[in-house]
Design an enzyme around this catalytic site. Structure first.
Site, short mmCIF file in Angstrom:
data_model
loop_
_atom_site.label_atom_id
_atom_site.label_comp_id
_atom_site.label_asym_id
_atom_site.label_seq_id
_atom_site.Cartn_x
_atom_site.Cartn_y
_atom_site.Cartn_z
N ALA A 1 0.83 -1.21 0.00
CA ALA A 1 0.00 0.00 0.00
C ALA A 1 0.87 1.26 0.00
CB ALA A 1 -0.94 -0.01 1.20
N VAL A 2 1.97 1.22 0.76
CA VAL A 2 2.89 2.37 0.78
C VAL A 2 3.44 2.61 -0.62
CG1 VAL A 2 5.19 3.09 1.55
CG2 VAL A 2 3.54 2.19 3.22
N VAL A 3 3.91 1.54 -1.25
CA VAL A 3 4.56 1.70 -2.57
C VAL A 3 3.55 2.19 -3.60
CG1 VAL A 3 5.66 0.44 -4.48
CG2 VAL A 3 6.37 0.01 -2.11
N ASN A 55 7.34 -1.53 18.91
CA ASN A 55 7.81 -0.47 19.80
C ASN A 55 9.27 -0.08 19.56
OD1 ASN A 55 7.63 1.34 22.01
ND2 ASN A 55 6.09 -0.01 22.90
N ASP A 89 1.79 -8.42 19.23
CA ASP A 89 1.50 -8.31 20.66
C ASP A 89 0.31 -7.41 20.98
OD1 ASP A 89 3.59 -9.97 21.15
OD2 ASP A 89 4.85 -8.50 22.15
N ARG A 136 -8.26 -33.89 29.77
CA ARG A 136 -6.97 -33.30 30.09
C ARG A 136 -7.08 -31.81 30.42
NH1 ARG A 136 -3.27 -36.24 25.49
NH2 ARG A 136 -2.78 -38.07 26.75
N ASP A 144 -10.47 -21.72 30.72
CA ASP A 144 -10.93 -21.66 32.09
C ASP A 144 -10.14 -20.65 32.90
OD1 ASP A 144 -11.01 -24.60 31.01
OD2 ASP A 144 -12.65 -24.40 32.45
N VAL A 157 4.89 -20.23 15.14
CA VAL A 157 3.77 -20.28 14.19
C VAL A 157 2.88 -19.05 14.35
CG1 VAL A 157 3.64 -22.79 13.93
CG2 VAL A 157 2.33 -21.67 15.74
N ARG A 177 3.60 -16.00 14.46
CA ARG A 177 4.01 -14.84 13.66
C ARG A 177 3.70 -15.00 12.18
NH1 ARG A 177 6.55 -11.01 16.03
NH2 ARG A 177 7.76 -11.39 17.91
#
Lengths: 327, 327, 327, 327
Positions: C27-29, C108, C132, C167, C192, C258, C260
């Site tokens: 989009a920038v380009v 950041n 994050d 489990r 939970d 995974v 990322r």
């Protein structure tokens, strides 16, 4: 640069694309390079021969394509290749380009072309790539498994909706002369009725099967139709809309070209890679005029003359299995 | 067992199903139970009121449904609810069943019904669930994000094929009176042309845009059409097949009902859960006749009278953004 | 070729990659090119400035990348950029390369670098890309939505297994200083217990919550832990293995990298495209030292000085919502 | 109600769950019902025999489960079934419950139990369900194909990140005594190095292979390790972090329990359905003490005594194929 005695391999993809064609091209190129061959990619199918649409390929040319749908070499129809004069020209152009052998990746039409090239003296090995799974000489063609998963995911989504609304869904899937996709999709998607070129019930029989399935307590119905069936999906929709309106609302969805696309499945990457490597080894061993395939779990070669123009039969037991599972 | 003073909540889903309806039902039920309410699920939409299709629900009734498409409560049309006598009956039936308030989950038609119930004295809170994203009062309705992802994945698959064959693909997506899905799908799928009920180019303009995109060096073209556009997808296909045959082969795919299905996306599960809880709190706080929605990132209520019968406008800047991105 | 007065824009991606970075670069380009700018991609993050790892970009350079994870520009750490002498060198190198403004895409740390460049006189606009979702100045960073969907799909798979075997599964998700992913994953995955850097129960409290959930009739338990929590996932696993062995078998899964990857979701493609275009327009309008973000559903700018070094707080109400939903 | 002469079939799933177990249970139940049998599901594996955890099943009991991961019958360990007295008790309990034959779905341990039941006079047919693909008597066990696709998708995501950062990723996949998953994942995911229980290079060899792959111009490296290899994934990570730091940054990801989950793939639904139906037919035909499997593309039976305690060998040619493909 090719050394004086270095062999030169041509590779092309042709016909409708199928997922895993790129994985096959990658395997062909890397195996050929590892065997000391020079590799030329021919773009846009047989047409690319006439337009000299050639590209030198090495291991880097096929990096990061194993997970890509479609074909980086492109595909298209070639009218010129359809007649014998054109094909003779094609062989001459390939020879002038120094090409010693060809690997052709595609379906029935593409492999028919491969056989013609072979008859004109060009060493050729074919690879089966087609979502229809109609090819004799391989239990599964490259792309079939991905296509089955794509159809299955669509059916899973449609069942959500069908079940919420007590609907009968007619789903048209690909398969011009072969009911394989429709059959297996029916098995995986829990279909009530499957309609293929091989077995076509009457409209009355379809409606009867749906009434019966309703009595089993089912909340929806799924009818899967292969596009090549003599009974057409829109006819069925038109008939059922009125005929079973007391049971279900009827809807029609034609899955269309999404069935050809997508990142290849694990199975398709495995067979594309194994068959691609095998095709190079086969050519290297001096064989020609054959297609490499997966038969009864093993890689093997079948003469192209036994492959082209035929349609593989589907296992008749699957129809009965679908019937039992629809209860 | 309801204690003498225990409040009783009714919940129903209505209209076309959308992914996340189940997550909303789950949140409604669990929040109501945690607030000491008794919960009655009404099956098969407004129709279920007349057929007394009621089911007592507790936290276990909604276990393992957050990831399921469709709606476990079912949905259907109700002709009887369409006239005022029927609606009066409905309110009486609900009162006889001891229901003190209703949460109605659905699109414009369903919320119109909710407003009618409220006018007859039944406390009602609405929740926006519709893949079209045409509802005023919420930036995103429940189901829109999943639907956008489903369309996007289909476009990604079709691009594989389009690019391999130098094709122009016309893709019809849902959206009867709103171009939101078509617009956002075009942005995500790298479409060249988008056609919506709001902005409909002429056939000549479409063909002109495609010729131009070809000059940018693109290997394929994607035209996305909202189903409610005045220019129909099959007309476009018919026109382009001849008009741009020197540039691209033209193909048409109608995505159909797969767009309504599938496991809800992260975004849809989040808003469905947050809005479901909010609806119960809203009713508990004594408010009625409102729809809970997500506006500018925050949960808030809008009177149902301001929601029903209107269509949200899409951001006009997106058209320009698509144009720039298609270069 | 740049004309004498043509402006030249530099763009780089930095820090951990996130899905949608490529859509933002695209989009920038394309926006810059449409605005008459010349665009230089700087490869491998700030490090690429020092190594003159520059590449001229046009609309074709960013074709077919909207659906690709990672970043085609690459990323890496730069020790030299860490000190002020290095940064002064960097600005000189950029100026010598004729660069009039920079767009920096990252989290950041990357935006801290952007602010430093701006202080040295280089016009800079930042774009938030980080899985994050800890960045102030945007409700959602580019990549967060895809990451949430990836985590959700993993949790859906793990629930299959957890439920079959009774489990308790401890799932560690990313989030060094921010519990957003853990919280939303808990909401979507029906957890939970959620453990974040902000709210860390004691081991006894965790075990108490699980015993209680068992009494609600649940067949399995899910505990989601943000990697940056003070209570570590392996500690919890060690404790619970013995503590709740009468209720559940305990298992630990660390989702890892995974999270990322993957093709960006519809939402991430939309915000990456809109923010990428906005960043160019912002720079063009003469603004600098800001980050473009999505706040309350609208695009807006926040001074980088208000963004860097801070951590966005998560909505405290979500904790309560998770508690109610786990019943 | 069972009629006096009606046969009664018991079915249980045992051991680690695998995707497709539910599709197999569905096929067993519907085929048995269609054959006039009465069906009892035994919950929570062999343990459920001792706890009389029996549930009567009909065609509706297995509706809407073909697409679900895990097993609706549950699974668990049974210490009591481990000794001969316990097994004798089990057979008595089954006989008292009127059960005439059992179908046991699981891996090596589960089928060992099946053989023991058969020795005590209970007619038993086994079905291979295990993600490891270590079972003799079937080319593919139920669940392997889904697991391969799950691993492949994780590798595709990790490559996005690896490639953006010039990283070497070590990925640990399941496979305690069998390298099949690691091998096929390496083929599909374009791995540079594969480490299995059968073939374990030294750390020096691993580092040497990575240095070499770097010279081929690769931007990242992938090392796939089967969990049962003698060289452990964390050892490799520790060694490479320093050893190849000039080439790549090293990262470790252990895929974990996501590998067992997920909706079964098309292939797994097909073989689960076909094998489930076959198991009932086999029992009906009077055979016992066998496992139904898929060998060279055909359904066939193998005596359980030839299946249990053995590990299927993987095709050694795949190692060489991975080596050639990694160039």
């Amino acid at each position: 640069m090719a050394t004086p005695n270095q062999k030169r391999l041509g590779v092309l993809t042709s016909g409708g694309d199928s997922p895993g064609m790129n994985a096959a091209v990658r395997a062909v190129v890397r195996t050929a390079v590892a065997s000391g061959w020079d590799v030329i990619g021919i773009r846009r199918g047989y047409n690319g021969i006439f337009t000299h649409n050639f590209v030198k390929m090495n291991s880097r040319s096929v990096a990061n394509i194993i997970d890509k749908g479609g074909t980086i070499l492109g595909s298209s129809r070639s009218n010129r290749f359809m007649d014998s004069a054109g094909r003779a020209d094609a062989v001459n152009i390939l020879r002038e380009a120094g090409i010693d052998g060809m690997i052709i990746i595609g379906g029935n039409g593409s492999l028919t072309g491969a056989l013609e090239l072979e008859k004109l003296g060009m060493p050729v090995v074919g690879l089966p790539a087609s979502i229809d799974n109609d090819l004799v000489g391989t239990d599964m063609a490259i792309g079939v498994d991905t296509c089955l998963n794509t159809i299955m995911e669509a059916l899973d989504k449609i069942r959500d909706t069908a079940s919420s609304h007590h609907r009968a869904f007619i789903i048209e899937v690909m398969g011009r002369n072969c009911g394989y996709l429709a059959l297996m999709a029916s098995l995986n998607g829990g279909a009530d009725v499957v309609i293929t070129p091989d077995r076509t019930p009457t409209l009355e029989e379809v409606s009867q099967m749906l009434r019966q399935s309703r009595t089993f307590g089912r909340s929806h119905a799924i009818i899967v139709v292969a596009e090549g069936s003599s009974l057409k999906s829109d006819e069925i929709a038109h008939y059922l809309t009125k005929e079973i309106m007391d049971y279900y609302e009827t809807r029609l969805t034609i899955l269309g070209h999404v069935q050809r696309g997508g990142s290849p499945s694990a199975f398709d990457r495995i067979i594309a890679t194994r068959l691609g490597a095998r095709a190079v080894q086969t050519l290297l061993s001096g064989k020609s005029g054959v297609m490499c395939g997966l038969v009864q779990g093993r890689l093997c070669e079948t003469p192209l003359s036994e492959v082209v123009g035929r349609v593989k039969e589907v296992d008749a037991e699957i129809y009965e299995l679908i019937r039992i599972m629809s209860h």
